[in-house]
Structures are given as C-alpha cells and as structure tokens.
Scaffold this motif. Structure first.
Motif, mmCIF file in Angstrom:
data_model
loop_
_atom_site.group_PDB
_atom_site.id
_atom_site.type_symbol
_atom_site.label_atom_id
_atom_site.label_comp_id
_atom_site.label_asym_id
_atom_site.label_seq_id
_atom_site.Cartn_x
_atom_site.Cartn_y
_atom_site.Cartn_z
ATOM 1 N N ASP A 2 0.837 -1.208 0.000
ATOM 2 C CA ASP A 2 0.000 0.000 0.000
ATOM 3 C C ASP A 2 0.865 1.249 0.000
ATOM 4 N N GLY A 3 0.260 2.375 -0.429
ATOM 5 C CA GLY A 3 1.002 3.603 -0.610
ATOM 6 C C GLY A 3 1.466 4.249 0.679
ATOM 7 N N ALA A 4 0.665 4.163 1.752
ATOM 8 C CA ALA A 4 1.045 4.788 3.020
ATOM 9 C C ALA A 4 2.309 4.135 3.579
ATOM 10 N N SER A 5 2.368 2.811 3.533
ATOM 11 C CA SER A 5 3.565 2.106 4.017
ATOM 12 C C SER A 5 4.766 2.431 3.142
ATOM 13 N N ALA A 6 4.536 2.567 1.832
ATOM 14 C CA ALA A 6 5.630 2.901 0.919
ATOM 15 C C ALA A 6 6.209 4.271 1.245
ATOM 16 N N LEU A 7 5.341 5.253 1.519
ATOM 17 C CA LEU A 7 5.811 6.589 1.870
ATOM 18 C C LEU A 7 6.713 6.552 3.095
ATOM 19 N N ALA A 8 6.286 5.830 4.115
ATOM 20 C CA ALA A 8 7.085 5.745 5.341
ATOM 21 C C ALA A 8 8.433 5.077 5.078
ATOM 22 N N ALA A 9 8.435 4.013 4.266
ATOM 23 C CA ALA A 9 9.671 3.287 3.983
ATOM 24 C C ALA A 9 10.651 4.143 3.181
ATOM 25 N N ILE A 10 10.130 4.870 2.201
ATOM 26 C CA ILE A 10 10.990 5.729 1.383
ATOM 27 C C ILE A 10 11.590 6.833 2.238
ATOM 28 N N ARG A 11 10.802 7.399 3.132
ATOM 29 C CA ARG A 11 11.299 8.457 4.012
ATOM 30 C C ARG A 11 12.381 7.940 4.954
ATOM 31 N N ASP A 12 12.246 6.691 5.386
ATOM 32 C CA ASP A 12 13.263 6.102 6.268
ATOM 33 C C ASP A 12 14.575 5.869 5.532
#
Length: 237
Positions: A32-42
């Motif tokens: 999902d996109g929300a998890s992807a955003l968090a992972a990319i930011r990390d």
C-alpha cells in the motif's frame, strides 16, 4: 543492492520479488502507498519499483510526497495506466522511468540495472576493478581470467564492494543492503560471506577496516597472479 517493491497484486508481487531476488537483489515488498511513503522516508533503498493503483495513497502521490520530502532514490513505475497523459503525469511527478503492464521481466530487469547504473554515475553494465570483473546481466564473476561461481548473497556483496571502487563500505550499510525485513540474519552472517569471498578470490583482496567496515584492495586487484613454481625437470608445477 536493496529494492523496495510496492505492488498490491499478490500474484504479480510474488513473481516480481522472485525475479528480483534471482537477479541477486535484496527485495522488501509492501502492498500500500502509506507504508511505501514511510519506507521511502526512512531511506536505505537503492531503487523503488512502484505500482500506481495502490490502496490508501495513490502511487503518483507517493512519488510527489517523497520528492517533496527530499528523497532522491530512483523510482521505476509499473502501471496498467498506459495513456500518454498517465506516463507524463508519473514522470513529471518525479518518477525516473515508467513501464506499462503487462511487461517482459527481462525488460524490467534491464531497466532496473539502468537506473542503478545512473544512480552511481556509471554508463556500462560491466563492473571492473583490476583483474576482477562482474557482469550483473549474466550474474557472472571472473578473477584474473578465471570464472568464479558465487551464490546470490556473495555475488551481491561483491557487487556492493565493486560499486565502491576501493572506498570503504560500512558493516551497517552492507547489512542493510544485503538483508530484507523478513529475513532472520545471524550476527556473523556478513563475516561468513566475506570469508567465503576471500577464500574464492584472494585472502588479501577484501580489507577489514576496524571500526569502519570493508574495502577492496586496489594493489591486490591490480597485481598479476603468482606463477606456479617450476618442477625440478623444468616443467611448470
């Protein structure tokens, strides 16, 4: 090299993860996109392979928000949205490449390699460091003209070291790029892979820099192989 795969289709995601792992990449898969955003930011990824039709946050918005936050990781879009407008929208949002579905896996892998080359400023696929050569397309390694058979993880570690071109790579960075979230990793796993590479190549080729990590030794890589000592009758031993 570590890849973040973002794909909500279970069958396609499983196939992509398998293909990328067979090509000696470390793959973490989100749906999902929300998890992807968090992972990319990390951070910690060398490439993102991103579907657009995602739950919670659309893929285009993932790209936009990631770029606004300063993430410069290459993003390769995979999408069934093949209209020119959709491609333009994805690329203008900050994607680095766009591949329509359905696609050929070999083309996908070629595009992955191209994006990873560009990210380190390298034009050609073949990696060379002295007498050491690594071909990421054929998954082949040669040392002083001799083919060396390496399992996936050792190949991936050697590729990381060669990308550094003699500069140190920290243990933390190496471990981060070699192992995914869902893998159980022994504390000495990295040391085991380094030891195996030294045994198959040259014990002095990979230097341990205490408190830092590992680096390839340029002098050893450039040196010619030691000739065999002649036997007493004058022939090569």
């Amino acid at each position: 090299m570590r890849i973040l795969l973002v794909e909500d289709d279970e069958s396609l995601g499983e196939g992509l993860r398998t293909a990328l792992r067979r090509a000696a990449y470390t793959v973490d898969w989100l749906r999902d996109g929300a998890s992807a955003l968090a992972a990319i930011r990390d951070g910690g990824f060398d490439l993102v392979v991103l579907d657009l039709g995602l739950p919670h946050v659309d893929g285009i918005e993932v790209i936009r928000q990631s770029r606004r936050a300063g993430a410069d990781v290459p993003i390769l879009v995979l999408s069934a949205r093949e209209r020119s407008r959709d491609r333009t929208l994805g690329l203008d949002a900050g994607a680095d490449d766009y591949l329509g579905k359905p696609f050929d896996v070999n083309e996908l892998l070629a595009r992955v390699r191209a994006q990873l080359r560009r990210s380190v400023g390298r034009a050609t696929p073949l990696l060379r460091f002295g007498a050491l050569e690594l071909d990421p397309v054929q998954l082949a390694v040669s040392w002083r003209g001799r083919a060396i058979d390496l399992p996936r993880r050792e190949f991936a570690l050697l590729r990381l070291l060669m990308e550094q071109r003699g500069r140190p790579i920290t243990r933390e960075s190496a471990q981060q790029r070699l192992y995914g979230w869902d893998e159980d990793v022994a504390s000495n796993a990295l040391d085991v892979h380094v030891h195996a590479l030294r045994r198959k190549l040259d014990p002095a080729l990979i230097r341990t820099l205490r408190g830092v990590g590992y680096a390839l030794d340029e002098q050893v890589a450039q040196s010619a192989p030691v000739p065999s000592a002649p036997s007493q009758d004058g022939s090569a031993g």
